[in-house]
Motif scaffolding. Structure first.
Motif, PDB file in Angstrom:
ATOM      1  N   SER A 201       0.836  -1.218   0.000  1.00 31.31           N
ATOM      2  CA  SER A 201       0.000   0.000   0.000  1.00 31.31           C
ATOM      3  C   SER A 201       0.865   1.261   0.000  1.00 31.31           C
ATOM      4  N   LYS A 202       1.982   1.235   0.729  1.00 31.62           N
ATOM      5  CA  LYS A 202       2.888   2.380   0.733  1.00 31.62           C
ATOM      6  C   LYS A 202       3.501   2.593  -0.643  1.00 31.62           C
ATOM      7  N   VAL A 203       3.890   1.498  -1.294  1.00 33.60           N
ATOM      8  CA  VAL A 203       4.475   1.619  -2.635  1.00 33.60           C
ATOM      9  C   VAL A 203       3.463   2.215  -3.605  1.00 33.60           C
ATOM     10  N   ILE A 204       2.214   1.783  -3.494  1.00 38.73           N
ATOM     11  CA  ILE A 204       1.173   2.295  -4.391  1.00 38.73           C
ATOM     12  C   ILE A 204       0.958   3.797  -4.167  1.00 38.73           C
ATOM     13  N   SER A 205       0.943   4.183  -2.878  1.00 40.64           N
ATOM     14  CA  SER A 205       0.750   5.620  -2.595  1.00 40.64           C
ATOM     15  C   SER A 205       1.925   6.446  -3.112  1.00 40.64           C
ATOM     16  N   LEU A 206       3.141   5.915  -2.978  1.00 38.21           N
ATOM     17  CA  LEU A 206       4.312   6.626  -3.498  1.00 38.21           C
ATOM     18  C   LEU A 206       4.261   6.730  -5.017  1.00 38.21           C
ATOM     19  N   GLN A 207       3.779   5.666  -5.655  1.00 39.40           N
ATOM     20  CA  GLN A 207       3.647   5.713  -7.108  1.00 39.40           C
ATOM     21  C   GLN A 207       2.636   6.793  -7.526  1.00 39.40           C
ATOM     22  N   ASP A 208       1.550   6.905  -6.773  1.00 39.80           N
ATOM     23  CA  ASP A 208       0.558   7.949  -7.079  1.00 39.80           C
ATOM     24  C   ASP A 208       1.165   9.350  -6.919  1.00 39.80           C
ATOM     25  N   GLU A 209       1.930   9.535  -5.844  1.00 38.64           N
ATOM     26  CA  GLU A 209       2.574  10.833  -5.634  1.00 38.64           C
ATOM     27  C   GLU A 209       3.562  11.137  -6.752  1.00 38.64           C
ATOM     28  N   LEU A 210       4.272  10.082  -7.218  1.00 38.69           N
ATOM     29  CA  LEU A 210       5.230  10.286  -8.300  1.00 38.69           C
ATOM     30  C   LEU A 210       4.523  10.703  -9.589  1.00 38.69           C
ATOM     31  N   VAL A 211       3.399  10.059  -9.860  1.00 37.50           N
ATOM     32  CA  VAL A 211       2.638  10.421 -11.069  1.00 37.50           C
ATOM     33  C   VAL A 211       2.153  11.884 -10.984  1.00 37.50           C
ATOM     34  N   THR A 212       1.680  12.292  -9.806  1.00 36.59           N
ATOM     35  CA  THR A 212       1.207  13.669  -9.613  1.00 36.59           C
ATOM     36  C   THR A 212       2.340  14.672  -9.816  1.00 36.59           C
ATOM     37  N   ALA A 213       3.513  14.322  -9.274  1.00 40.01           N
ATOM     38  CA  ALA A 213       4.670  15.214  -9.423  1.00 40.01           C
ATOM     39  C   ALA A 213       5.077  15.335 -10.879  1.00 40.01           C
ATOM     40  N   GLN A 214       5.027  14.211 -11.607  1.00 36.61           N
ATOM     41  CA  GLN A 214       5.381  14.241 -13.030  1.00 36.61           C
ATOM     42  C   GLN A 214       4.405  15.135 -13.815  1.00 36.61           C
ATOM     43  N   LYS A 215       3.129  15.068 -13.465  1.00 34.32           N
ATOM     44  CA  LYS A 215       2.143  15.923 -14.139  1.00 34.32           C
ATOM     45  C   LYS A 215       2.428  17.404 -13.888  1.00 34.32           C
ATOM     46  N   LYS A 216       2.793  17.729 -12.665  1.00 34.79           N
ATOM     47  CA  LYS A 216       3.098  19.122 -12.343  1.00 34.79           C
ATOM     48  C   LYS A 216       4.321  19.596 -13.112  1.00 34.79           C
ATOM     49  N   ILE A 217       5.329  18.730 -13.218  1.00 32.80           N
ATOM     50  CA  ILE A 217       6.539  19.104 -13.957  1.00 32.80           C
ATOM     51  C   ILE A 217       6.204  19.376 -15.424  1.00 32.80           C
ATOM     52  N   ILE A 218       5.358  18.528 -15.987  1.00 33.92           N
ATOM     53  CA  ILE A 218       4.971  18.716 -17.390  1.00 33.92           C
ATOM     54  C   ILE A 218       4.221  20.041 -17.570  1.00 33.92           C
ATOM     55  N   ALA A 219       3.366  20.346 -16.594  1.00 33.95           N
ATOM     56  CA  ALA A 219       2.608  21.614 -16.682  1.00 33.95           C
ATOM     57  C   ALA A 219       3.550  22.804 -16.613  1.00 33.95           C
ATOM     58  N   TYR A 220       4.540  22.776 -15.715  1.00 34.78           N
ATOM     59  CA  TYR A 220       5.509  23.870 -15.621  1.00 34.78           C
ATOM     60  C   TYR A 220       6.309  24.002 -16.914  1.00 34.78           C
ATOM     61  N   GLN A 221       6.665  22.864 -17.511  1.00 41.04           N
ATOM     62  CA  GLN A 221       7.420  22.916 -18.765  1.00 41.04           C
ATOM     63  C   GLN A 221       6.587  23.575 -19.881  1.00 41.04           C
ATOM     64  N   ASP A 222       5.308  23.291 -19.912  1.00 45.74           N
ATOM     65  CA  ASP A 222       4.437  23.904 -20.930  1.00 45.74           C
ATOM     66  C   ASP A 222       4.371  25.437 -20.740  1.00 45.74           C
ATOM     67  N   LEU A 223       4.283  25.859 -19.486  1.00 45.36           N
ATOM     68  CA  LEU A 223       4.233  27.299 -19.213  1.00 45.36           C
ATOM     69  C   LEU A 223       5.521  27.979 -19.652  1.00 45.36           C
ATOM     70  N   ILE A 224       6.651  27.329 -19.415  1.00 38.70           N
ATOM     71  CA  ILE A 224       7.935  27.908 -19.805  1.00 38.70           C
ATOM     72  C   ILE A 224       8.019  28.045 -21.317  1.00 38.70           C
ATOM     73  N   VAL A 225       7.557  27.030 -22.027  1.00 36.89           N
ATOM     74  CA  VAL A 225       7.603  27.078 -23.501  1.00 36.89           C
ATOM     75  C   VAL A 225       6.723  28.209 -24.028  1.00 36.89           C
ATOM     76  N   GLU A 226       5.537  28.419 -23.485  1.00 37.28           N
ATOM     77  CA  GLU A 226       4.626  29.472 -23.942  1.00 37.28           C
ATOM     78  C   GLU A 226       5.204  30.868 -23.651  1.00 37.28           C
ATOM     79  N   SER A 227       5.856  30.998 -22.484  1.00 30.86           N
ATOM     80  CA  SER A 227       6.429  32.305 -22.148  1.00 30.86           C
ATOM     81  C   SER A 227       7.588  32.655 -23.077  1.00 30.86           C
ATOM     82  N   GLN A 228       8.313  31.676 -23.507  1.00 32.06           N
ATOM     83  CA  GLN A 228       9.423  31.930 -24.422  1.00 32.06           C
ATOM     84  C   GLN A 228       8.899  32.338 -25.801  1.00 32.06           C
ATOM     85  N   LYS A 229       7.768  31.838 -26.223  1.00 30.13           N
ATOM     86  CA  LYS A 229       7.203  32.199 -27.522  1.00 30.13           C
ATOM     87  C   LYS A 229       6.769  33.656 -27.537  1.00 30.13           C
ATOM     88  N   LYS A 230       6.298  34.157 -26.456  1.00 36.08           N
ATOM     89  CA  LYS A 230       5.844  35.548 -26.405  1.00 36.08           C
ATOM     90  C   LYS A 230       7.042  36.487 -26.437  1.00 36.08           C
TER      91      LYS A 230
END
Length: 230
Positions: A201-230
């Protein structure tokens, strides 16, 4: 008249318990031939059977009866095919008797004379031994009933009691049985299973947290790319 009791013969009526003899013995009686056989130390036999024709001993043949087939074989092989000079200048010869029905010559095996003697005397010996054993049993019983046997009690000596050391005794009630061991093993297995489940159960919860963190990183990367285009 003779007062002797007739000897019981187990060979009468049995063709293979007979040995045939013949010769110029018409003047001899069965009793005379029996006495002559005993005088020459012939092998064991019971009696001689020699027919009488019209009250006259004019028959030139007869048979010797033995108690057992073994005795008959010993008698035949000792006396066969020889000419014997009997009483009153007679000559006789012993040969095979014939079977009652088939008229075939009887076959006589080669047998040790000693074993034949043991066989012929076994019945009388066994009866004597049985009566002797019963007498011994009765006398032993009377001796036991009339005699008193003193009984003594053995006591340990003082030296023996001093030198005796206590032997450690293991309490068997404290040793777990097989069933108890199985129950203990099952409890330990259950604990381990619970620990494994909690780790999963701990491993599963850590995997969920890892997936959430990866999503946040992807979102930040998208924001950086859009700001550079402007």
């Amino acid at each position: 008249m003779s007062n002797e009791k007739p000897i019981a013969c187990h060979g009468c009526g049995k063709d293979n318990h007979s040995v045939y003899f013949s010769g110029n013995i018409h003047s001899l009686s069965a009793e005379e031939i029996e006495a002559w056989l005993k005088s020459i130390e012939a092998p064991p036999f019971v009696h001689v059977n020699k027919s009488i024709d019209h009250g006259i001993n004019n028959v030139r043949y007869g048979v010797v009866h033995c108690n057992t087939y073994e005795d008959t074989c010993v008698f035949f092989h000792k006396m066969k095919l020889k000419k014997y000079f009997g009483p009153s200048e007679t000559v006789m010869k012993f040969s095979e008797a014939r079977e009652f029905r088939s008229k075939k010559l009887i076959e006589y095996r080669e047998i040790n004379p000693q074993s034949s003697t043991i066989t012929s005397t076994f019945s009388s010996t066994s009866s004597i031994s049985s009566s002797t054993s019963s007498t011994l049993i009765a006398s032993s019983a009377s001796m036991i009933s009339t005699s008193s046997i003193p009984m003594t009690t053995l006591k340990p000596s003082s030296d023996q009691s001093k030198n005796d050391t206590p032997i450690p005794v293991t309490d068997l009630t404290q040793i777990p049985s097989k069933k108890q061991k199985l129950e203990i093993d099952c409890l330990e297995c259950a604990k381990l299973n619970n620990q494994i489940d909690s780790l999963k159960s701990k491993v599963i919860s850590l995997q969920d947290e890892l997936v959430t963190a990866q999503k946040k990183i992807i979102a930040y990367q998208d924001l950086i790319v859009e700001s550079q285009k402007k």
